[in-house]
Design a protein around this motif. Structure first.
Motif, PDB file in Angstrom:
ATOM      1  N   ARG A 237       0.837  -1.187   0.000  1.00  0.00           N
ATOM      2  CA  ARG A 237       0.000   0.000   0.000  1.00  0.00           C
ATOM      3  C   ARG A 237       0.879   1.246   0.000  1.00  0.00           C
ATOM      4  N   ASP A 238       0.828   2.097   1.034  1.00  0.00           N
ATOM      5  CA  ASP A 238       1.618   3.333   1.015  1.00  0.00           C
ATOM      6  C   ASP A 238       2.802   3.271   1.979  1.00  0.00           C
ATOM      7  N   PHE A 239       3.210   2.055   2.352  1.00  0.00           N
ATOM      8  CA  PHE A 239       4.291   1.905   3.334  1.00  0.00           C
ATOM      9  C   PHE A 239       5.453   1.118   2.726  1.00  0.00           C
ATOM     10  N   ILE A 240       6.637   1.712   2.753  1.00  0.00           N
ATOM     11  CA  ILE A 240       7.840   1.027   2.282  1.00  0.00           C
ATOM     12  C   ILE A 240       8.395   0.210   3.439  1.00  0.00           C
ATOM     13  N   ASP A 241       8.316  -1.102   3.308  1.00  0.00           N
ATOM     14  CA  ASP A 241       8.763  -1.996   4.384  1.00  0.00           C
ATOM     15  C   ASP A 241      10.271  -2.144   4.416  1.00  0.00           C
ATOM     16  N   ALA A 242      10.903  -2.132   3.233  1.00  0.00           N
ATOM     17  CA  ALA A 242      12.349  -2.363   3.196  1.00  0.00           C
ATOM     18  C   ALA A 242      12.940  -1.784   1.921  1.00  0.00           C
ATOM     19  N   LEU A 243      14.099  -1.182   2.053  1.00  0.00           N
ATOM     20  CA  LEU A 243      14.911  -0.757   0.907  1.00  0.00           C
ATOM     21  C   LEU A 243      16.353  -1.003   1.296  1.00  0.00           C
ATOM     22  N   HIS A 244      16.996  -1.958   0.625  1.00  0.00           N
ATOM     23  CA  HIS A 244      18.363  -2.339   0.962  1.00  0.00           C
ATOM     24  C   HIS A 244      19.222  -2.348  -0.298  1.00  0.00           C
ATOM     25  N   VAL A 245      20.437  -1.840  -0.146  1.00  0.00           N
ATOM     26  CA  VAL A 245      21.423  -1.855  -1.225  1.00  0.00           C
ATOM     27  C   VAL A 245      22.675  -2.546  -0.712  1.00  0.00           C
ATOM     28  N   VAL A 274       3.665   8.676   1.106  1.00  0.00           N
ATOM     29  CA  VAL A 274       4.326   7.422   1.419  1.00  0.00           C
ATOM     30  C   VAL A 274       4.928   7.519   2.818  1.00  0.00           C
ATOM     31  N   GLN A 275       5.010   6.375   3.507  1.00  0.00           N
ATOM     32  CA  GLN A 275       5.549   6.316   4.861  1.00  0.00           C
ATOM     33  C   GLN A 275       6.627   5.230   4.943  1.00  0.00           C
ATOM     34  N   LEU A 276       7.486   5.355   5.927  1.00  0.00           N
ATOM     35  CA  LEU A 276       8.490   4.328   6.208  1.00  0.00           C
ATOM     36  C   LEU A 276       9.031   4.550   7.607  1.00  0.00           C
ATOM     37  N   GLU A 277       9.855   3.635   8.057  1.00  0.00           N
ATOM     38  CA  GLU A 277      10.477   3.749   9.375  1.00  0.00           C
ATOM     39  C   GLU A 277      11.943   3.369   9.297  1.00  0.00           C
ATOM     40  N   THR A 278      12.764   4.005  10.130  1.00  0.00           N
ATOM     41  CA  THR A 278      14.148   3.590  10.335  1.00  0.00           C
ATOM     42  C   THR A 278      14.436   3.818  11.822  1.00  0.00           C
ATOM     43  N   ASP A 279      15.705   3.868  12.209  1.00  0.00           N
ATOM     44  CA  ASP A 279      16.051   4.076  13.619  1.00  0.00           C
ATOM     45  C   ASP A 279      16.934   5.302  13.768  1.00  0.00           C
ATOM     46  N   THR A 280      16.903   5.894  14.953  1.00  0.00           N
ATOM     47  CA  THR A 280      17.637   7.146  15.158  1.00  0.00           C
ATOM     48  C   THR A 280      19.139   6.974  14.931  1.00  0.00           C
ATOM     49  N   PHE A 281      19.698   5.823  15.279  1.00  0.00           N
ATOM     50  CA  PHE A 281      21.140   5.647  15.114  1.00  0.00           C
ATOM     51  C   PHE A 281      21.552   5.572  13.647  1.00  0.00           C
ATOM     52  N   ASN A 282      20.610   5.243  12.749  1.00  0.00           N
ATOM     53  CA  ASN A 282      20.929   5.033  11.332  1.00  0.00           C
ATOM     54  C   ASN A 282      20.924   6.377  10.607  1.00  0.00           C
ATOM     55  N   ARG A 283      21.950   7.157  10.856  1.00  0.00           N
ATOM     56  CA  ARG A 283      22.011   8.501  10.290  1.00  0.00           C
ATOM     57  C   ARG A 283      22.122   8.480   8.762  1.00  0.00           C
ATOM     58  N   GLN A 284      22.744   7.447   8.215  1.00  0.00           N
ATOM     59  CA  GLN A 284      22.859   7.358   6.759  1.00  0.00           C
ATOM     60  C   GLN A 284      21.480   7.245   6.115  1.00  0.00           C
ATOM     61  N   ALA A 285      20.635   6.372   6.674  1.00  0.00           N
ATOM     62  CA  ALA A 285      19.286   6.205   6.118  1.00  0.00           C
ATOM     63  C   ALA A 285      18.452   7.467   6.329  1.00  0.00           C
ATOM     64  N   GLY A 308      17.337  -1.111  22.867  1.00  0.00           N
ATOM     65  CA  GLY A 308      17.205   0.271  23.291  1.00  0.00           C
ATOM     66  C   GLY A 308      17.134   1.275  22.158  1.00  0.00           C
ATOM     67  N   PHE A 309      16.832   0.819  20.921  1.00  0.00           N
ATOM     68  CA  PHE A 309      16.745   1.734  19.791  1.00  0.00           C
ATOM     69  C   PHE A 309      15.455   2.547  19.847  1.00  0.00           C
ATOM     70  N   THR A 310      15.472   3.647  19.108  1.00  0.00           N
ATOM     71  CA  THR A 310      14.270   4.457  18.914  1.00  0.00           C
ATOM     72  C   THR A 310      13.918   4.483  17.438  1.00  0.00           C
ATOM     73  N   THR A 311      12.703   4.115  17.122  1.00  0.00           N
ATOM     74  CA  THR A 311      12.227   4.119  15.740  1.00  0.00           C
ATOM     75  C   THR A 311      11.861   5.537  15.315  1.00  0.00           C
ATOM     76  N   VAL A 312      12.253   5.881  14.090  1.00  0.00           N
ATOM     77  CA  VAL A 312      11.898   7.166  13.500  1.00  0.00           C
ATOM     78  C   VAL A 312      10.839   6.926  12.427  1.00  0.00           C
ATOM     79  N   LYS A 313       9.703   7.564  12.548  1.00  0.00           N
ATOM     80  CA  LYS A 313       8.677   7.508  11.523  1.00  0.00           C
ATOM     81  C   LYS A 313       8.907   8.635  10.527  1.00  0.00           C
ATOM     82  N   MET A 314       8.893   8.334   9.237  1.00  0.00           N
ATOM     83  CA  MET A 314       9.142   9.331   8.211  1.00  0.00           C
ATOM     84  C   MET A 314       8.027   9.278   7.166  1.00  0.00           C
ATOM     85  N   ALA A 315       7.757  10.418   6.556  1.00  0.00           N
ATOM     86  CA  ALA A 315       6.667  10.478   5.578  1.00  0.00           C
ATOM     87  C   ALA A 315       6.984  11.527   4.525  1.00  0.00           C
ATOM     88  N   LYS A 316       6.361  11.339   3.373  1.00  0.00           N
ATOM     89  CA  LYS A 316       6.500  12.271   2.256  1.00  0.00           C
ATOM     90  C   LYS A 316       5.157  12.401   1.565  1.00  0.00           C
TER      91      LYS A 316
END
Length: 318
Positions: A237-245, A274-285, A308-316
């Protein structure tokens, strides 16, 4: 005009039959449909049994159009819109969602019957989306068009032109091992250094990666460069579950092409963002998505990794 899209239900059959008689071209009245063996009861039963998967477009709760297919043969049986809703991208969105559903069911060749008259709107509509004539003519004198296995609908001409021999295509069974390898490599380079010893042991013995790939393989798109799978993207739907290179192919535009491809499909399916999630430590993503127009919209504890990670919710918004 804002539209919502949803799977068809058996209760939609009556409205579908009414709408079918109100289209600008190739309209069929209730009586004409009945003469063909198509009734409210048969349509409703096909939806209920799952043999007639469809998607309905609505505006303010009123049906604006729909698209249905044959679950087993891969034939697009009908794509119908009320005239007031033409030219809004609704037909393209409906077709894209039904095609995606068929592909995820493992259907290779998708086909339909279309007027051979270039003056008819559908003649150019389907061809612009990448369906091509097979040379076959049905008993009604209509041409048979097809979307071959692995070929995507041509949803936008504005996608960036890939370089380095890159092409994006739907994943096949032979790609599963490469996708698992990419997931493991990105885990090793990005996630593992941040995990606790307990979380590492739990994840590496879980088999989660293999299960995920087996479950979602038919929905994934892979980026292939000169015969090598270098990345993949997976959305629902409108959620990107994974993008890996693959780490060896990062910073070469692969991720940008995969993201643009996914966004094009998500927009074509009628979503406004569109929506997706990553984590605060993943500054590259986080930086990557921000450069592509995403904003951080919220934060919450990451309960998947137990580290102990924190999830970041992102949207466009499109």
């Amino acid at each position: 005009m804002k539209y919502t899209y949803r799977p068809a239900t058996p209760d939609d059959a009556a409205a579908c039959i009414t709408l079918r008689g109100q289209t600008r071209e190739n309209a069929f009245s209730r009586d004409e449909l009945q003469a063909l063996g198509i009734t409210e009861a048969s349509w409703s039963e096909g939806i209920r049994m799952g043999s007639l998967p469809g998607v309905v477009a609505c505006q303010e709760g009123t049906m604006a159009g729909y698209c249905f297919a044959d679950r087993d043969s891969g034939e697009i049986l009908v794509l119908a819109l009320l005239p007031a809703h033409e030219g809004q991208g609704v037909g393209r969105a409906l077709l894209a969602q039904v095609v995606e559903g068929l592909r995820q069911r493992g259907i290779g060749r998708i086909h339909l019957a279309c007027s051979a008259d270039p003056k008819v709107r559908s003649h150019g509509f389907y061809r612009r989306l990448g369906l091509r004539a097979t040379g076959e003519i049905d008993s009604w004198g209509d041409e048979i068009l097809e979307l071959p296995a692995q070929q995507e609908l041509r949803l936008a001409d504005a996608l960036p032109v890939p370089t380095n021999g890159l092409q994006i295509r739907r994943a096949t069974a032979k790609d599963a091992e490469d996708i698992r390898r990419i997931l493991w490599d990105t885990y090793e380079t990005t996630w593992k250094p941040e995990l606790t010893a307990t979380a590492i042991a739990r994840f590496e013995s879980s088999g989660n990666t293999a299960r995920y790939v087996d479950t979602r393989l038919r929905a994934m798109r892979v980026a292939e460069s000169y015969g090598t799978i270098v990345g993949f993207v997976d959305w629902e739907r409108d959620f990107i579950d994974a993008l890996h290179v693959s780490p060896l192919h990062q910073h070469q535009g692969v991720g940008s092409h995969l993201l643009a491809f996914a966004e094009t499909w998500i927009a074509a399916a009628g979503h406004t963002g569109v929506q997706l999630e990553t984590d605060t430590f993943n500054r590259q993503a986080r930086g990557f998505y921000q450069r592509h127009g995403y904003q951080e919209t919220g934060y919450c504890p990451d309960e998947e990794w137990h580290s102990g990670f924190t999830t970041v919710k992102m949207a466009k918004t499109f």
